[in-house]
Motif scaffolding. Structure first.
Motif, mmCIF file in Angstrom:
data_model
loop_
_atom_site.group_PDB
_atom_site.id
_atom_site.type_symbol
_atom_site.label_atom_id
_atom_site.label_comp_id
_atom_site.label_asym_id
_atom_site.label_seq_id
_atom_site.Cartn_x
_atom_site.Cartn_y
_atom_site.Cartn_z
ATOM 1 N N VAL A 25 28.503 1.932 -11.789
ATOM 2 C CA VAL A 25 27.047 1.985 -11.622
ATOM 3 C C VAL A 25 26.735 1.037 -10.472
ATOM 4 O O VAL A 25 27.053 -0.146 -10.546
ATOM 5 N N THR A 26 26.147 1.566 -9.407
ATOM 6 C CA THR A 26 25.899 0.758 -8.215
ATOM 7 C C THR A 26 24.415 0.775 -7.854
ATOM 8 O O THR A 26 23.674 1.667 -8.271
ATOM 9 N N GLY A 27 24.009 -0.204 -7.078
ATOM 10 C CA GLY A 27 22.631 -0.274 -6.602
ATOM 11 C C GLY A 27 22.466 -1.465 -5.681
ATOM 12 O O GLY A 27 23.398 -2.237 -5.460
ATOM 13 N N THR A 28 21.253 -1.625 -5.165
ATOM 14 C CA THR A 28 20.922 -2.735 -4.277
ATOM 15 C C THR A 28 19.574 -3.302 -4.685
ATOM 16 O O THR A 28 18.605 -2.550 -4.833
ATOM 17 N N LEU A 29 19.516 -4.615 -4.883
ATOM 18 C CA LEU A 29 18.267 -5.282 -5.246
ATOM 19 C C LEU A 29 17.621 -5.874 -3.996
ATOM 20 O O LEU A 29 18.256 -6.611 -3.243
ATOM 21 N N LEU A 30 16.339 -5.519 -3.803
ATOM 22 C CA LEU A 30 15.592 -5.959 -2.621
ATOM 23 C C LEU A 30 14.246 -6.538 -3.016
ATOM 24 O O LEU A 30 13.690 -6.188 -4.065
ATOM 25 N N ASP A 31 13.711 -7.400 -2.150
ATOM 26 C CA ASP A 31 12.359 -7.913 -2.315
ATOM 27 C C ASP A 31 11.374 -6.788 -2.037
ATOM 28 O O ASP A 31 11.532 -6.048 -1.063
ATOM 29 N N ASN A 32 10.346 -6.661 -2.870
ATOM 30 C CA ASN A 32 9.391 -5.556 -2.751
ATOM 31 C C ASN A 32 8.558 -5.624 -1.473
ATOM 32 O O ASN A 32 8.258 -4.602 -0.873
ATOM 33 N N SER A 33 8.190 -6.828 -1.027
ATOM 34 C CA SER A 33 7.316 -6.919 0.146
ATOM 35 C C SER A 33 8.087 -6.988 1.464
ATOM 36 O O SER A 33 7.722 -6.325 2.428
ATOM 37 N N SER A 34 9.161 -7.767 1.520
ATOM 38 C CA SER A 34 9.882 -7.926 2.793
ATOM 39 C C SER A 34 11.113 -7.030 2.915
ATOM 40 O O SER A 34 11.700 -6.949 3.986
ATOM 41 N N HIS A 35 11.516 -6.405 1.821
ATOM 42 C CA HIS A 35 12.716 -5.550 1.759
ATOM 43 C C HIS A 35 13.988 -6.326 2.088
ATOM 44 O O HIS A 35 14.987 -5.743 2.494
ATOM 45 N N ALA A 36 13.947 -7.652 1.917
ATOM 46 C CA ALA A 36 15.133 -8.486 2.134
ATOM 47 C C ALA A 36 16.033 -8.413 0.906
ATOM 48 O O ALA A 36 15.548 -8.286 -0.226
ATOM 49 N N PRO A 37 17.352 -8.487 1.108
ATOM 50 C CA PRO A 37 18.258 -8.443 -0.048
ATOM 51 C C PRO A 37 18.123 -9.700 -0.895
ATOM 52 O O PRO A 37 17.883 -10.794 -0.374
#
Length: 127
Positions: A25-37
């Motif tokens: 199970v894979t994914g990427t977590l990002l900040d909602n406003s800046s899209h930074a990891p």
């Protein structure tokens, strides 16, 4: 007699391998406003039946994570990071790899108008 034992052994070994299959199970977590990891965010997978923690991962420098889970089991994914709201998502281990794509966490910060720090020094007594 030897053929029967061989067939029994093969059936037992094949069944054990089939039960032990797992998928990533894979994914990427990002900040909602800046899209930074979100580096070092926590990803937990808990059992849907009794909410016990089953699997754990931390995100890499690009915000990505990967967790291997057994097939055909129901889990709740909880992604958290300091200062952000926790993301919860129901997932089921399928037969094929499961990509959750980009997952966005929203900030949970509050701006304060003023912060006062008051310190008092105790009186010194000489004896």
């Amino acid at each position: 007699m030897n053929k029967r034992l061989l067939i029994l052994w093969i059936c037992t070994f094949t069944g054990t391998i089939a039960m032990a299959q797992s998928i990533p199970v894979t994914g990427t977590l990002l900040d909602n406003s800046s899209h930074a990891p979100l580096i070092g965010a926590t990803v937990l997978l808990t059992d849907k039946k009794d909410s016990t923690q089953k699997f754990f991962a931390a995100t890499r420098s690009d915000g990505s994570f990967s967790v291997n889970v057994p097939v055909n089991r129901a889990y709740e994914l909880k992604a958290s990071y300091l200062g952000y709201n926790t993301l919860q998502k129901d997932i089921t281990g399928q037969i094929v790899p499961l990509s959750l794509g980009m997952l966005y966490l929203t900030e949970n910060g509050k701006l304060l108008k003023e912060v006062k720090v008051i310190g008092e020094v105790p009186p010194v007594q000489a004896k």
